[in-house]
Design an enzyme around this catalytic site. Structure first.
Site, PDB file in Angstrom:
ATOM      1  N   GLU A 124       1.240  -1.499   0.233  1.00 14.42           N
ATOM      2  CA  GLU A 124       0.008   0.325   0.124  1.00 14.42           C
ATOM      3  C   GLU A 124       0.607   0.865   0.083  1.00 14.42           C
ATOM      4  O   GLU A 124       2.047   1.329   0.455  1.00 14.42           O
ATOM      5  CB  GLU A 124      -0.977  -0.052   0.882  1.00 14.42           C
ATOM      6  CG  GLU A 124      -0.561  -0.379   2.829  1.00 14.42           C
ATOM      7  CD  GLU A 124       1.348  -0.353   2.753  1.00 14.42           C
ATOM      8  OE1 GLU A 124       0.848   1.832   3.343  1.00 14.42           O
ATOM      9  OE2 GLU A 124       1.913  -0.448   3.198  1.00 14.42           O
TER      10      GLU A 124
ATOM     11  N   GLU B  48       5.012  -0.606   1.122  1.00 17.34           N
ATOM     12  CA  GLU B  48       4.703  -0.709  -0.342  1.00 17.34           C
ATOM     13  C   GLU B  48       4.706  -2.447  -0.156  1.00 17.34           C
ATOM     14  O   GLU B  48       4.574  -2.755  -1.723  1.00 17.34           O
ATOM     15  CB  GLU B  48       6.546  -0.340  -1.244  1.00 17.34           C
ATOM     16  CG  GLU B  48       6.447   1.609  -1.375  1.00 17.34           C
ATOM     17  CD  GLU B  48       7.908   2.009  -1.624  1.00 17.34           C
ATOM     18  OE1 GLU B  48       8.419   0.965  -2.637  1.00 17.34           O
ATOM     19  OE2 GLU B  48       8.304   2.544  -1.369  1.00 17.34           O
TER      20      GLU B  48
END
Length: 354
Positions: free
Chosen positions: A175, A318
């Site tokens: 994310e 990430e």
């Protein structure tokens, strides 16, 4: 997607296939090594067999879904940076320049950045699943409508279906969204019934003063919105983000489609918790990668009954932790598929000892 349609989909999620799990366990037991000698790497593949319904496993085609969105609560000073960083990182994800892109290249994993609801115009090279241009500030009212939360979950499910149709056999989750450790801490505090202070960390490195603002914002958001802890959609709508809701859908989609979904850290763990609260059988699709250094990460993993493969103090986001675990999947499968058996080696099989 409507809520009725979502409930109909979720009714199709079945329990794990215990016969496939037993077949994978028996295969491990026939290999020329101490019983259970690879520990969690063995149960990893047994769990994958129970999800997919087959003891023959292949995860050579894998992808990382990085869900990006902005969160209105950043207006309360809960993060080091402003929302422009979400967009900047999304652009670099699309250009394959970020930390996780370098790790994914090494792990032979495709990177798929997805816009679930970023501020500003769409970013070229980022898949469009946008619900709105960011959520509202949850200290002032709900972060999103219930219908938006349902739609975000539905789009997460569709992402999995699209990836499976393209031949992907394993998904990892990531994310990007400034303020999303705040939304995740808020959602987790409500779902787990824990004090906000215990569930809230420094994110990307807040000072003591910044951490105090973050805790205060979450407390005000909970008081203002009165989320129902027995209703995960209500909690997501009132306190969550589009990335969290979309990731919740990814875990549900993995359970529906028989695709393993590897959690990254705290944020995707909270999304998995939402999925399991919506449909307990969805737990079969969620696989832990590591334990984030966020203070509540272990509590979330414990609530899910998941044990991390790695404990390395990672907190970059990430999807870096999820991707970092992929070589362990590969090494487990290398032994599972190619190690000689007791019979082939002329060795008397090990038997369980008291």
């Amino acid at each position: 997607m409507t809520e009725t349609e979502l409930k109909t989909l979720l009714s199709g999620i079945t329990p794990p296939d215990e016969a496939a799990r037993a077949a994978a366990h028996a295969h491990w037991a026939g290999l020329a090594k101490p019983l259970g000698g690879l520990g969690a790497l063995e149960t990893l593949l047994e769990d994958a067999a129970a999800l997919t319904g087959s003891a023959a496993l292949d995860v050579s085609r894998r992808a990382l879904l990085v869900l990006c969105s902005d969160n209105g609560v950043v207006a309360q000073g809960v993060s080091q940076t402003d929302q422009s960083v979400t967009r900047a990182v999304a652009e670099n994800l699309a250009a394959r320049r970020t930390s996780v892109c370098q790790m994914a290249r090494t792990a032979h994993c495709d990177v798929v950045p997805v816009d679930m609801g970023m501020a500003g115009d769409p970013v070229p090279g980022v898949a469009d699943c946008r619900i709105a241009a960011g959520t509202a500030d949850f200290t002032q009212g709900p972060a999103m409508t219930r219908a938006q939360a349902v739609e975000a979950v539905g789009r997460g499910i569709r992402l999995v279906q699209e990836q499976k149709a393209a031949g992907v056999q394993l998904l990892t989750t990531g994310e990007m969204g400034i303020g999303n450790t705040t939304t995740s801490s808020a959602v987790a505090a409500v779902l787990l019934g824990q004090p906000v202070e215990r569930m809230t960390g420094r994110g990307a490195g807040l000072s003591d003063e910044g951490l105090a603002r973050k805790v205060d914002a979450i407390c005000r958001g909970i008081l203002r919105n009165e989320p129902d802890p027995t209703d995960p959609l209500d909690v997501l709508a009132k306190l969550g983000g589009f990335d969290l809701a979309g990731l919740c859908g990814v875990f549900l989609g993995g359970a529906l489609e028989g695709v393993p979904v590897v959690m990254d850290g705290f944020i995707s763990g909270v999304a998995a918790l939402c999925a399991v609260r919506l449909c307990p059988a969805a737990a079969k699709a969620a696989f832990a990668s590591h334990c984030s250094s966020e203070p509540a990460a272990r509590l979330v993993l414990d609530a899910l009954g998941k044990a991390p493969l790695l404990t390395a103090g990672l907190h970059l986001g990430e999807g870096t932790g999820a991707v970092a675990s992929l070589p362990l999947w590969d090494m487990a499968l290398a032994v599972y598929d190619h190690c000689y058996s007791f019979a082939e080696g002329g060795i008397t099989p090990y038997t369980p000892q008291c």
